[in-house]
Write a protein that holds these residues in place. Structure first.
Motif, mmCIF file in Angstrom:
data_model
loop_
_atom_site.group_PDB
_atom_site.id
_atom_site.type_symbol
_atom_site.label_atom_id
_atom_site.label_comp_id
_atom_site.label_asym_id
_atom_site.label_seq_id
_atom_site.Cartn_x
_atom_site.Cartn_y
_atom_site.Cartn_z
ATOM 1 N N GLY A 58 0.808 -1.209 0.000
ATOM 2 C CA GLY A 58 0.000 0.000 0.000
ATOM 3 C C GLY A 58 0.842 1.261 0.000
ATOM 4 N N LEU A 59 0.288 2.335 -0.605
ATOM 5 C CA LEU A 59 0.920 3.649 -0.638
ATOM 6 C C LEU A 59 -0.126 4.699 -0.295
ATOM 7 C CD1 LEU A 59 2.873 3.377 -4.029
ATOM 8 C CD2 LEU A 59 3.886 3.252 -1.739
ATOM 9 N N SER A 60 0.296 5.742 0.421
ATOM 10 C CA SER A 60 -0.589 6.860 0.731
ATOM 11 C C SER A 60 0.252 8.124 0.803
ATOM 12 C CB SER A 60 -1.310 6.630 2.071
ATOM 13 O OG SER A 60 -2.221 7.682 2.341
ATOM 14 N N ALA A 61 -0.274 9.233 0.295
ATOM 15 C CA ALA A 61 0.468 10.494 0.280
ATOM 16 C C ALA A 61 -0.266 11.547 1.095
ATOM 17 C CB ALA A 61 0.656 10.981 -1.159
ATOM 18 N N ILE A 62 0.502 12.400 1.790
ATOM 19 C CA ILE A 62 -0.085 13.450 2.612
ATOM 20 C C ILE A 62 0.902 14.599 2.724
ATOM 21 C CG2 ILE A 62 0.794 12.475 4.794
ATOM 22 C CD1 ILE A 62 -1.931 13.347 6.056
ATOM 23 N N GLU A 63 0.382 15.821 2.867
ATOM 24 C CA GLU A 63 1.247 16.980 3.052
ATOM 25 C C GLU A 63 1.502 17.211 4.531
ATOM 26 O OE1 GLU A 63 -0.288 20.444 1.141
ATOM 27 O OE2 GLU A 63 0.413 19.826 -0.831
ATOM 28 N N MET A 64 2.744 17.602 4.861
ATOM 29 C CA MET A 64 3.075 17.969 6.236
ATOM 30 C C MET A 64 4.210 18.982 6.216
ATOM 31 S SD MET A 64 5.369 14.966 8.020
ATOM 32 C CE MET A 64 5.103 15.793 9.585
ATOM 33 N N THR A 65 4.410 19.640 7.349
ATOM 34 C CA THR A 65 5.486 20.614 7.491
ATOM 35 C C THR A 65 6.705 19.943 8.099
ATOM 36 O OG1 THR A 65 3.899 22.408 7.779
ATOM 37 C CG2 THR A 65 6.155 22.820 8.498
ATOM 38 N N LEU A 66 7.825 20.013 7.371
ATOM 39 C CA LEU A 66 9.102 19.485 7.847
ATOM 40 C C LEU A 66 10.111 20.620 7.867
ATOM 41 C CD1 LEU A 66 9.473 16.094 5.908
ATOM 42 C CD2 LEU A 66 9.470 16.343 8.392
ATOM 43 N N ASP A 67 10.637 20.926 9.043
ATOM 44 C CA ASP A 67 11.652 21.981 9.177
ATOM 45 C C ASP A 67 11.159 23.296 8.583
ATOM 46 O OD1 ASP A 67 14.056 22.916 10.123
ATOM 47 O OD2 ASP A 67 15.206 22.320 8.361
ATOM 48 N N GLY A 68 9.869 23.588 8.823
ATOM 49 C CA GLY A 68 9.298 24.852 8.383
ATOM 50 C C GLY A 68 8.848 24.904 6.937
ATOM 51 N N THR A 69 9.040 23.819 6.185
ATOM 52 C CA THR A 69 8.660 23.777 4.771
ATOM 53 C C THR A 69 7.617 22.695 4.533
ATOM 54 O OG1 THR A 69 10.898 24.475 4.146
ATOM 55 C CG2 THR A 69 9.538 23.530 2.419
ATOM 56 N N VAL A 70 6.614 22.988 3.691
ATOM 57 C CA VAL A 70 5.575 22.005 3.388
ATOM 58 C C VAL A 70 6.112 20.989 2.379
ATOM 59 C CG1 VAL A 70 3.286 21.639 2.415
ATOM 60 C CG2 VAL A 70 3.717 23.621 3.866
ATOM 61 N N HIS A 71 6.010 19.711 2.724
ATOM 62 C CA HIS A 71 6.446 18.631 1.853
ATOM 63 C C HIS A 71 5.318 17.615 1.687
ATOM 64 C CE1 HIS A 71 10.793 19.411 1.421
ATOM 65 N NE2 HIS A 71 10.714 19.926 2.631
ATOM 66 N N THR A 72 5.333 16.903 0.566
ATOM 67 C CA THR A 72 4.485 15.728 0.418
ATOM 68 C C THR A 72 5.254 14.523 0.938
ATOM 69 O OG1 THR A 72 3.339 16.621 -1.517
ATOM 70 C CG2 THR A 72 3.237 14.243 -1.190
ATOM 71 N N VAL A 73 4.649 13.817 1.867
ATOM 72 C CA VAL A 73 5.265 12.617 2.448
ATOM 73 C C VAL A 73 4.512 11.398 1.931
ATOM 74 C CG1 VAL A 73 5.718 11.348 4.586
ATOM 75 C CG2 VAL A 73 6.108 13.816 4.491
ATOM 76 N N LEU A 74 5.254 10.424 1.479
ATOM 77 C CA LEU A 74 4.692 9.167 0.985
ATOM 78 C C LEU A 74 4.862 8.106 2.058
ATOM 79 C CD1 LEU A 74 3.491 7.936 -1.682
ATOM 80 C CD2 LEU A 74 5.808 7.128 -2.157
ATOM 81 N N VAL A 75 3.773 7.430 2.407
ATOM 82 C CA VAL A 75 3.824 6.340 3.387
ATOM 83 C C VAL A 75 3.645 5.025 2.637
ATOM 84 C CG1 VAL A 75 2.725 5.300 5.406
ATOM 85 C CG2 VAL A 75 2.968 7.790 5.254
ATOM 86 N N SER A 76 4.523 4.068 2.933
ATOM 87 C CA SER A 76 4.440 2.748 2.288
ATOM 88 C C SER A 76 4.331 1.670 3.348
ATOM 89 C CB SER A 76 5.676 2.496 1.423
ATOM 90 O OG SER A 76 6.864 2.486 2.206
ATOM 91 N N ILE A 77 3.634 0.590 3.000
ATOM 92 C CA ILE A 77 3.571 -0.587 3.869
ATOM 93 C C ILE A 77 3.928 -1.811 3.040
ATOM 94 C CG2 ILE A 77 1.827 0.365 5.430
ATOM 95 C CD1 ILE A 77 -0.189 -1.550 3.922
ATOM 96 N N SER A 78 4.392 -2.838 3.731
ATOM 97 C CA SER A 78 4.867 -4.027 3.031
ATOM 98 C C SER A 78 4.556 -5.275 3.830
ATOM 99 C CB SER A 78 6.385 -3.904 2.801
ATOM 100 O OG SER A 78 6.957 -5.130 2.402
ATOM 101 N N SER A 79 4.625 -6.405 3.138
ATOM 102 C CA SER A 79 4.501 -7.693 3.814
ATOM 103 C C SER A 79 5.681 -7.961 4.739
ATOM 104 C CB SER A 79 4.390 -8.819 2.778
ATOM 105 O OG SER A 79 3.252 -8.630 1.966
ATOM 106 N N ASP A 80 6.729 -7.124 4.665
ATOM 107 C CA ASP A 80 7.847 -7.285 5.599
ATOM 108 C C ASP A 80 7.528 -6.741 6.993
ATOM 109 O OD1 ASP A 80 8.103 -4.515 5.435
ATOM 110 O OD2 ASP A 80 9.960 -4.540 4.272
ATOM 111 N N GLY A 81 6.312 -6.175 7.162
ATOM 112 C CA GLY A 81 5.876 -5.714 8.470
ATOM 113 C C GLY A 81 6.245 -4.284 8.799
#
Length: 330
Positions: A259-282
């Protein structure tokens, strides 16, 4: 269904919710501290008596669906279970909220249900498929939805009327549908290819081909350009331009990407798109989209094998099946 295109400001934290074969539901808080990201569990509990196949979050609400044919509902603000929905007579295969007002669910029974979150009343049952529904996607405006099913059809639904707008045969069994963030394009993913469509056009703009089985896919926007990301059987995420050119791949995990999911968040004062991944590796991993796209921006050479590090990793040590993200602002 009410329309909404309002985008909330990016926060310095968000929630990751993931389902598992082991029937356990995970809630993980991702929080930025400077330019670092941490992943810390907020809740872990057995949610179903069958494998969890779908999760979705909308505002303060979280929904999970399972092979037990039940949709469980939770209040993320109060951290309590609200109850369950029993409209389906087959495994629940897909869930998606529109904002915090409506929930769509799909099932192996071929039906798609629309629920109103105010009282969880089932407003409509959409019946346009003759086989199990594999995936659904609501347009950002809330006016349309897409669905693909085992019957090799894609259906466009008018959510304002609750009626089928069109039904088209697909060359293979469609496994995933997803809208671009702007809602101007959508993708239909099959076993080893992805077709990219423009809204209002019957024929695909392009087709993306993969030598590996595609298990997850989405469209992301970076610097006003759309990119197709495919999570594959061989542990890698492949990056394609919206024109269908494979640009690069990255090994994300030690097992297939579920699975993949994308979301915007603030990192070090700058807005970034963060991608979250999940795997069968747990493992649940968070990645900065810029680290993936910047090396291929304007690039036209051979497919790159990128070596990048995740922002953070959480080891759930279970077989993860599905993932969703939420801003965590209620």
């Amino acid at each position: 269904m009410p329309t909404s295109t309002k985008r909330e400001p990016a926060q310095d934290s968000f929630l990751v919710m993931a389902g598992t074969y082991e029937r356990i539901l995970y809630g993980i808080e991702a929080r930025s501290i400077g330019n670092q990201l941490t992943l810390n569990p907020q809740f872990i509990f057995p949610a179903h008596i069958g494998c969890i196949k779908a999760v979705s979050a909308g505002g303060r609400y979280l929904a999970s669906g399972s092979t037990d044919e039940i949709i469980k509902l939770y209040d993320l603000k109060k951290r309590v279970e609200l109850g369950s929905l029993h409209e389906h007579t087959g495994s629940v295969t897909a869930l998606q909220f529109h904002g915090s007002t409506h929930l769509l669910s799909a099932s192996e029974d071929g039906a798609i249900c629309i629920f109103r979150t105010r009282d969880w009343e089932p407003l409509k049952v959409l019946r346009g498929h003759k086989g199990a529904v594999n995936s659904i996607a609501i347009h950002p405006s809330g006016k349309l939805a897409l669905s693909v099913a085992q019957d090799r059809t894609i259906v466009i639904w008018n959510l304002l009327t609750g009626q089928r707008a069109s039904r088209t045969k697909t060359p293979q069994i469609g496994e995933i549908v997803a809208w671009s963030p702007s809602g101007s394009h959508y993708i239909v993913a099959y076993a080893t290819e992805v077709q990219v469509y423009k809204v209002g056009q019957a024929e695909p703009l392009t087709t993306v081909f993969s030598q590996q089985r595609i298990l997850s896919a989405l469209i992301v926007t970076y610097k006003n350009a759309d990119y197709v990301l495919c999570g594959c059987q061989d542990k890698r995420v492949r990056i394609y331009s919206a024109k269908g050119t494979e640009l690069a791949s990255v090994q994300f995990h030690e097992n297939r990407i579920k699975g993949l999911s994308a979301i915007e968040m603030t990192l070090d004062g700058t807005v970034h798109t963060v991608l979250v991944s999940i795997s069968s590796d747990g493992r649940i991993k968070a990645w900065k989209l810029a680290d993936m796209i910047d090396p291929v921006d304007g690039y036209s050479g051979a497919v790159l094998d990128l070596q990048i590090e995740p922002l953070a990793t959480y080891n759930a040590d279970v077989r993860l099946t599905c993932v969703t993200t939420s801003s965590g602002e209620f």
